[in-house]
Design an enzyme around this catalytic site. Structure first.
Site, short mmCIF file in Angstrom:
data_model
loop_
_atom_site.label_atom_id
_atom_site.label_comp_id
_atom_site.label_asym_id
_atom_site.label_seq_id
_atom_site.Cartn_x
_atom_site.Cartn_y
_atom_site.Cartn_z
N LYS A 164 -21.86 -41.49 6.22
CA LYS A 164 -22.77 -40.42 5.66
C LYS A 164 -23.81 -40.13 6.52
O LYS A 164 -24.68 -41.15 6.76
CB LYS A 164 -23.27 -40.71 4.20
N ASP B 124 -14.29 -32.78 -5.90
CA ASP B 124 -14.32 -33.62 -4.38
C ASP B 124 -15.03 -34.78 -4.36
O ASP B 124 -15.09 -35.29 -3.45
CB ASP B 124 -14.84 -32.40 -3.64
N ASP C 254 -20.54 -41.75 -2.95
CA ASP C 254 -21.17 -40.43 -2.48
C ASP C 254 -22.24 -40.06 -3.64
O ASP C 254 -22.34 -39.05 -4.37
CB ASP C 254 -20.11 -39.43 -2.47
#
Length: 442
Positions: A108, A246, A256
């Protein structure tokens, strides 16, 4: 543990990803390294090797030749978006854990990809710190989550609307069992690509669910894993914030971390994202939202799987969630389970009591773990609940430590302040040490 590289993702073929180049950063200052995790996977732990692989993303031996930005679509707040994909991250490497399970190393903040749109592909240092904290705390609470392997400050100044800007930049490496998202299936269903859906099913059966046989079996296994994950969130008092398809992966792992929150007190309507104006992903709606997401996965699978078998698989979610919530709550209270219906009633009364009383969520679980039946600090409203509580046998001797481990919103600001003003990381390091470690889940 010996390093065991893998390149399983190549089995899917080029329709599933795009090769990309990592960003070149002005600086690479190591801020967090999970050396215990790295050693368990046979990864290099010397500083020079760490920076080379997790800051400059030089390929690991016998691993992926280059980073891969994964392609996917997804429902975002239940509106379908076909303009998605890894926009500031990529799949960097794959390997096997000590139990022989496939693991992905993803990033990330590693730079722009074909899916960055107007974004800079970067991650703020505060965002990286928040993810390290979330993963370690959820791990501590027994919730299935990705692990934060590395956080490196990269020496760039970023402009963000939700942080004082310019703000510091970083790149994060996370470890989880799969980069395959619900949205990965949705993308290929969108293009009516039955061969791609079949390939995804076979990939997931081979690497994650070898005892399953077909798309319906796969959906059922994902339902069971997802039910346990969300039940873990509920017992942890965790509000994900952005439960888009997602952001859900096929192995049922939290990952995430964006605008998450942990409950200070139980408020069913608490949301984590300031833009969740209708409370779609409020704390109490998370099980419902997960079921809705699973239904979208089922719809994608229906291209190659009979609807009646998929509907039957979806029916496994509710009972699995009920049992998993009972197990997670009883584990936090240090109680032995008995009969499911009775235990479920007790779980519901516990949540009802916590909301009505507005006592401290983290202190409640700590204080009542291990038959702390003499506690008087909660007042007379706890009388009936305590009577039911006393019927259960303890599964532990007492609280894990003298004070509860917590991670409420204000604490993150308090941990960030000395980093932002004095580059003092000691408070963050102390907080992370207060979270007990758990074996790599799967």
């Amino acid at each position: 543990m010996a390093y065991r590289p893998a390149t399983a993702i190549y089995e899917l073929g080029e329709a599933f990803y795009d090769p990309v180049k990592p960003a070149e950063f002005p600086e690479t200052i190591l801020r967090y390294a999970d050396e215990a995790l790295a050693k368990s996977l046979g990864l290099p732990t010397d500083k020079e090797g760490w920076i080379a692989h997790f800051g400059r993303f030089e390929p690991l031996p016998d691993n992926l030749r280059e980073p891969l930005a994964m392609r996917y679509h997804g429902h975002q707040f239940r509106h379908y978006n076909s303009d998605l994909g890894d926009g500031r991250g990529f799949l960097y490497a794959q390997l096997y854990d000590p139990q022989g399970r496939l693991l992905d190393l993803g990033t990330k903040g590693s730079g722009q990809t074909p899916y960055s749109r107007r974004g800079d592909g970067r991650l703020t240092l505060l965002g990286g710190v928040r993810e390290v904290l979330a993963t370690r705390y959820l791990e501590h609470l027994g919730v299935n989550t990705s692990r934060s392997l590395s956080l490196i400050e990269t020496g760039e100044e970023l402009i963000r609307g939700d942080e004082p800007s310019p703000t510091r930049s970083a790149v994060l490496v996370r470890c989880n069992h799969s980069h395959i998202r619900f949205g990965t299936f949705q993308r290929h269903a969108f293009f009516t690509d039955r061969d791609a859906i079949e390939s995804l099913i076979q990939y997931c059966l081979k690497h994650f669910y070898p005892d399953a046989n077909d798309g319906a079996d796969l959906l059922e296994q994902v339902c069971l894993k997802s039910a346990d994950m969300v039940a873990g969130w509920m017992a942890a008092g965790f509000v994900h914030g952005v439960m888009n398809t997602d952001n859900m992966n096929i192995t049922g792992e939290s990952f995430d971390y964006g605008p998450y929150r942990f409950l200070p007190t139980l408020k069913s309507g608490m949301t984590a994202a300031y833009f969740d104006h209708n409370g779609l992903y409020a704390f109490a709606r998370q099980p419902e939202s997960m079921y809705w997401n699973l239904a979208q996965l089922a719809q994608s699978l229906s291209l190659v799987t009979e609807d009646d078998t998929l509907l039957k698989a979806l029916e496994s979610f509710a009972p699995a969630y009920q049992r998993a919530l009972r197990d997670h709550v009883f584990r936090r209270l240090g109680l032995q389970v008995t009969e499911l219906d009775k235990d479920t009633d007790f779980v519901l009364s516990t949540f009802r009591l916590l909301e009505e009383s507005q006592v401290s969520w983290p202190h409640f679980w700590h204080d009542w773990r291990g038959q702390a039946s003499e506690k008087e600090i909660y007042g007379s409203g706890f009388k009936d609940w305590r009577k039911d509580y006393a019927q259960y046998e303890s599964s532990c001797e007492g609280p894990d430590n003298d004070a509860p481990a917590t991670l409420i919103y204000e604490e993150i600001g308090e941990l960030w302040e000395p980093i932002a003003t004095r580059d003092d990381w000691s408070q963050l390091e102390g907080k992370l040490k207060s979270f007990e470690r758990a074996p790599l889940s799967g």
